[in-house]
Design a protein around this motif. Structure first.
Motif: not given
Length: 366
Positions: A184-188, A196-202, A214-225
């Motif tokens: 995975y990679i992390s998106v900031q 604060i900055l937020h991070h999510r792994q995809y 990458i193929a994020p599902k729209a759930e959670g703060l970062v994915s929706n952003w």
């Protein structure tokens, strides 16, 4: 090296840590975020609220206490944390912050039971454990194509399903590290209204010459952003990480995915097919129009993939009966998806490897 008395104290207090572990780690996070708000950005606060992060840390602390006289025994178990730390750019200067607040939390929760000798022993033990993490992470940073986060630009966005979008992100400097299938990679994310900055792994669906899909599902703060971002948006990204990877093998490969859990397994399937391996993929979804990477999977069928799509509008999971019908003798097996599904998989197919989207845990095998 720890002296024998220190190790004896730590091992003797391990049962106490087991009994009060989640209470201690929950208080630890609360204490640390109040005392050192600068580290809040490194943590998924949804997992904090759900209790997954405190539980995962409690398990790790207990394991370290039990094996304090032979820490090499826990190295396999800490690999996911090492990779997560690399993806978030955790550095040596962060470890004293954790240590100070963890010891404070032990003292606060246990009260008078946490004698000076116990706190001193745990302080020494934490120092040794932190040194192990720092040393292993240094090796990972030394091998990485870049350290920390650097700018990528969204080059293409594809509406995959009503819940999933695919993003092609390209490195602004053109330097890309190959993601081993499963990594995975992390998106900031700098999100409006957040302090604060937020991070999510995809999971990396595919590595290209100049970036990643990458193929994020729209759930959670970062994915929706992320779903709101368009072509041209600049996004900081860390180098590929993760130990849930396709191992070199010539054995047949069976992959069991649940919903968006297809993302790390897709890259494994495509790579293994290119190596001439026999690949079977079982993909459980709630409906056919919610099948992530559906068109890409169909293309892999033309390349020899044996694809079994299971539709269950309630659970979106495979059943034990369906899994028991598989002939996976001599196969390499990987699974990713909802926890309940993965539990069924590893209890039915004990050799299966698995990955959580979030804090690591241990599933009970048959």
């Amino acid at each position: 090296m720890l002296d024998q008395q220190t190790m004896d104290i730590v091992k003797a207090t391990a049962p106490v840590l087991k009994d009060h572990g989640v209470a201690i780690t929950s208080h630890f996070y609360k204490r640390m975020f109040e005392n050192n708000p600068e580290v809040r950005q490194f943590f998924n606060h949804t997992n904090q609220k759900r209790g997954r992060q405190p539980e995962a840390l409690a398990n790790a602390v207990y394991a370290a206490a039990v094996h304090i006289d032979r820490l090499e025994a826990i190295l396999p178990a800490i690999q996911p944390a090492l990779h997560k730390h690399k993806s978030l750019n955790i550095r040596p200067e962060h470890y004293p912050i954790v240590g100070q607040n963890l010891l404070g939390a032990i003292q606060d929760v246990l009260g008078e039971a946490a004698t000076p000798d116990i706190i001193d022993a745990w302080a020494k033990a934490y120092g040794v454990i932190a040194d192990v993490f720092i040393s292993l992470e240094k090796q990972m940073y030394d091998d990485a194509p870049w350290i920390g986060f650097k700018p990528f630009t969204v080059a293409e966005v594809i509406e995959d399903t009503p819940e999933v979008k695919r993003f092609h992100i390209k490195a602004n400097d053109g330097v890309v590290g190959m993601a081993i299938p499963g990594q995975y990679i992390s998106v900031q994310a700098r999100i409006a209204g957040e302090d604060i900055l937020h991070h999510r792994q995809y999971s990396v669906v595919e590595t290209t010459e100049d970036g990643y899909w990458i193929a994020p599902k729209a759930e959670g703060l970062v994915s929706n952003w992320l779903h709101e971002q368009t072509v041209g948006t600049e996004i900081p990204v860390s180098a590929p990480a993760g130990e849930f990877v396709l191992e070199a093998s010539d054995r047949p490969l069976t992959l069991v995915a649940g919903g968006i859990g297809i993302t790390p397994l897709f890259n494994m399937a495509k790579t293994a097919l290119g190596q001439g391996r026999s690949v079977t993929l079982l993909h459980a979804v709630r409906s056919t129009n919610l099948r992530p990477l559906g068109e890409e999977l169909d293309e892999l069928v033309n390349a020899g993939l044996q694809l079994i799509t299971h539709v269950d509008d309630v659970s979106g999971c495979m059943s034990a009966t369906q899994l028991e019908a598989l002939d996976v003798e001599g196969h390499d097996v990987y699974t990713c998806g909802p926890t309940a599904m993965m539990e069924t998989v590893v209890q039915t197919i004990p050799q299966a490897r698995y990955e959580f989207f979030g804090p690591s845990a241990v599933l009970a095998r048959a």
